[in-house]
Write a protein that holds these residues in place. Structure first.
Motif, PDB file in Angstrom:
ATOM      1  N   ILE A   1       0.849  -1.193   0.000  1.00 30.74           N
ATOM      2  CA  ILE A   1       0.000   0.000   0.000  1.00 30.74           C
ATOM      3  C   ILE A   1       0.885   1.243   0.000  1.00 30.74           C
ATOM      4  CG2 ILE A   1      -1.675   1.321   1.359  1.00 30.74           C
ATOM      5  CD1 ILE A   1      -2.904  -1.415   2.143  1.00 30.74           C
ATOM      6  N   ARG A   2       1.993   1.194   0.710  1.00 27.45           N
ATOM      7  CA  ARG A   2       2.932   2.323   0.736  1.00 27.45           C
ATOM      8  C   ARG A   2       3.437   2.647  -0.676  1.00 27.45           C
ATOM      9  NH1 ARG A   2       5.303   4.749   4.694  1.00 27.45           N
ATOM     10  NH2 ARG A   2       4.797   3.127   6.201  1.00 27.45           N
ATOM     11  N   GLU A   3       3.768   1.606  -1.457  1.00 28.92           N
ATOM     12  CA  GLU A   3       4.247   1.821  -2.823  1.00 28.92           C
ATOM     13  C   GLU A   3       3.137   2.376  -3.711  1.00 28.92           C
ATOM     14  OE1 GLU A   3       6.421   1.986  -6.376  1.00 28.92           O
ATOM     15  OE2 GLU A   3       6.982   2.084  -4.263  1.00 28.92           O
ATOM     16  N   ALA A   4       1.921   1.865  -3.555  1.00 29.10           N
ATOM     17  CA  ALA A   4       0.797   2.387  -4.340  1.00 29.10           C
ATOM     18  C   ALA A   4       0.582   3.872  -4.019  1.00 29.10           C
ATOM     19  CB  ALA A   4      -0.466   1.585  -4.057  1.00 29.10           C
ATOM     20  N   ALA A   5       0.646   4.218  -2.747  1.00 30.52           N
ATOM     21  CA  ALA A   5       0.484   5.618  -2.341  1.00 30.52           C
ATOM     22  C   ALA A   5       1.593   6.483  -2.934  1.00 30.52           C
ATOM     23  CB  ALA A   5       0.483   5.721  -0.818  1.00 30.52           C
ATOM     24  N   ARG A   6       2.819   5.981  -2.918  1.00 31.46           N
ATOM     25  CA  ARG A   6       3.947   6.742  -3.473  1.00 31.46           C
ATOM     26  C   ARG A   6       3.744   6.996  -4.969  1.00 31.46           C
ATOM     27  NH1 ARG A   6       7.879   6.442  -6.590  1.00 31.46           N
ATOM     28  NH2 ARG A   6       7.621   4.243  -7.085  1.00 31.46           N
ATOM     29  N   ARG A   7       3.263   5.990  -5.689  1.00 31.87           N
ATOM     30  CA  ARG A   7       3.087   6.124  -7.137  1.00 31.87           C
ATOM     31  C   ARG A   7       2.064   7.191  -7.521  1.00 31.87           C
ATOM     32  NH1 ARG A   7       3.898   0.629 -10.419  1.00 31.87           N
ATOM     33  NH2 ARG A   7       5.707  -0.131  -9.282  1.00 31.87           N
ATOM     34  N   VAL A   8       1.083   7.425  -6.659  1.00 38.59           N
ATOM     35  CA  VAL A   8       0.060   8.434  -6.977  1.00 38.59           C
ATOM     36  C   VAL A   8       0.236   9.720  -6.169  1.00 38.59           C
ATOM     37  CG1 VAL A   8      -1.638   6.745  -7.776  1.00 38.59           C
ATOM     38  CG2 VAL A   8      -1.620   7.432  -5.369  1.00 38.59           C
ATOM     39  N   GLY A   9       1.297   9.782  -5.369  1.00 41.92           N
ATOM     40  CA  GLY A   9       1.580  11.007  -4.612  1.00 41.92           C
ATOM     41  C   GLY A   9       0.598  11.276  -3.491  1.00 41.92           C
ATOM     42  N   ARG A  10       0.152  10.224  -2.809  1.00 36.91           N
ATOM     43  CA  ARG A  10      -0.805  10.390  -1.714  1.00 36.91           C
ATOM     44  C   ARG A  10      -0.215   9.851  -0.424  1.00 36.91           C
ATOM     45  NH1 ARG A  10      -6.263   7.811  -3.252  1.00 36.91           N
ATOM     46  NH2 ARG A  10      -6.837   8.746  -1.274  1.00 36.91           N
ATOM     47  N   ASP A  11      -0.792  10.276   0.706  1.00 34.66           N
ATOM     48  CA  ASP A  11      -0.310   9.753   1.981  1.00 34.66           C
ATOM     49  C   ASP A  11      -0.828   8.326   2.164  1.00 34.66           C
ATOM     50  OD1 ASP A  11      -2.654   9.880   4.237  1.00 34.66           O
ATOM     51  OD2 ASP A  11      -2.882  11.488   2.743  1.00 34.66           O
ATOM     52  N   VAL A  12      -0.079   7.541   2.930  1.00 30.54           N
ATOM     53  CA  VAL A  12      -0.360   6.115   3.084  1.00 30.54           C
ATOM     54  C   VAL A  12      -1.724   5.872   3.724  1.00 30.54           C
ATOM     55  CG1 VAL A  12       0.429   3.971   4.175  1.00 30.54           C
ATOM     56  CG2 VAL A  12       2.087   5.540   3.167  1.00 30.54           C
ATOM     57  N   LYS A  13      -2.096   6.677   4.714  1.00 32.75           N
ATOM     58  CA  LYS A  13      -3.366   6.465   5.415  1.00 32.75           C
ATOM     59  C   LYS A  13      -4.558   6.615   4.462  1.00 32.75           C
ATOM     60  CE  LYS A  13      -6.018   7.854   9.432  1.00 32.75           C
ATOM     61  NZ  LYS A  13      -6.122   8.736  10.575  1.00 32.75           N
ATOM     62  N   ALA A  14      -4.534   7.639   3.628  1.00 38.73           N
ATOM     63  CA  ALA A  14      -5.634   7.854   2.676  1.00 38.73           C
ATOM     64  C   ALA A  14      -5.667   6.744   1.627  1.00 38.73           C
ATOM     65  CB  ALA A  14      -5.494   9.213   2.001  1.00 38.73           C
ATOM     66  N   ALA A  15      -4.497   6.357   1.129  1.00 38.49           N
ATOM     67  CA  ALA A  15      -4.435   5.282   0.141  1.00 38.49           C
ATOM     68  C   ALA A  15      -4.908   3.966   0.761  1.00 38.49           C
ATOM     69  CB  ALA A  15      -3.020   5.136  -0.405  1.00 38.49           C
ATOM     70  N   HIS A  16      -4.555   3.736   2.011  1.00 36.43           N
ATOM     71  CA  HIS A  16      -4.979   2.519   2.710  1.00 36.43           C
ATOM     72  C   HIS A  16      -6.507   2.445   2.768  1.00 36.43           C
ATOM     73  CE1 HIS A  16      -5.985  -0.065   6.140  1.00 36.43           C
ATOM     74  NE2 HIS A  16      -4.894  -0.739   5.804  1.00 36.43           N
ATOM     75  N   GLY A  17      -7.146   3.550   3.109  1.00 38.52           N
ATOM     76  CA  GLY A  17      -8.610   3.578   3.171  1.00 38.52           C
ATOM     77  C   GLY A  17      -9.240   3.282   1.822  1.00 38.52           C
ATOM     78  N   ASP A  18      -8.672   3.852   0.756  1.00 43.41           N
ATOM     79  CA  ASP A  18      -9.221   3.619  -0.581  1.00 43.41           C
ATOM     80  C   ASP A  18      -8.959   2.195  -1.058  1.00 43.41           C
ATOM     81  OD1 ASP A  18     -10.437   6.049  -0.897  1.00 43.41           O
ATOM     82  OD2 ASP A  18      -8.741   6.974  -1.927  1.00 43.41           O
ATOM     83  N   ILE A  19      -7.781   1.660  -0.779  1.00 41.82           N
ATOM     84  CA  ILE A  19      -7.483   0.288  -1.189  1.00 41.82           C
ATOM     85  C   ILE A  19      -8.346  -0.699  -0.411  1.00 41.82           C
ATOM     86  CG2 ILE A  19      -5.701  -1.511  -1.177  1.00 41.82           C
ATOM     87  CD1 ILE A  19      -3.723   0.740  -2.025  1.00 41.82           C
TER      88      ILE A  19
END
Length: 101
Positions: free
Chosen positions: A64-82
C-alpha cells in the motif's frame, strides 16, 4: 485473469450467474463486479480510487505504501481507498502486498 468488467445488474442476476458458475465448475474469463445503480458504482469507484487502480494495474503485487507513493498520496488515505477496493472486489490481498487483477 487480466480483465475486470464493471456492470449494472440486479442482485438476483448476479446470484444466478454465481450459482451457474459454481455448478459448472468453470472459471469465467474475466472478473465481474456488479453494481445495482450507477450511483453505487461512483460511490465505490471514486476518482482517487481509479487513480490507484491505474497505478497498480499490471505492476504485480505491491505494498500500500508503494501504491500511495506512485500516486503522490499519503499512506493512510491510500490505505482507506485500497480497503474499499478490496471490499468491492477490485483488488485482492496476497498476504501483505495488494494486486489488481
Amino acid at each position: 485473469m487480466s480483465t475486470v468488467v464493471l456492470e449494472m445488474r440486479s442482485l438476483a442476476s448476479t446470484l444466478a450467474d454465481a450459482s451457474r458458475a459454481m455448478n459448472s465448475g468453470r472459471r469465467n474469463a474475466e472478473a465481474r463486479i456488479g453494481f445495482a445503480t450507477p450511483e453505487l458504482l461512483w460511490q465505490v469507484l471514486t476518482a482517487k480510487r481509479w487513480e490507484l487502480l491505474e497505478a497498480m494495474c499490471g505492476a504485480g503485487p505491491m505494498s500500500i505504501r508503494e501504491a500511495a507513493r506512485r500516486v503522490g498520496r499519503d499512506v493512510k488515505a491510500a490505505h482507506g481507498d485500497i480497503t474499499a477496493l478490496l471490499n468491492a472486489g477490485g483488488t485482492r490481498r496476497l498476504r501483505y502486498p495488494v494486486t489488481v487483477e
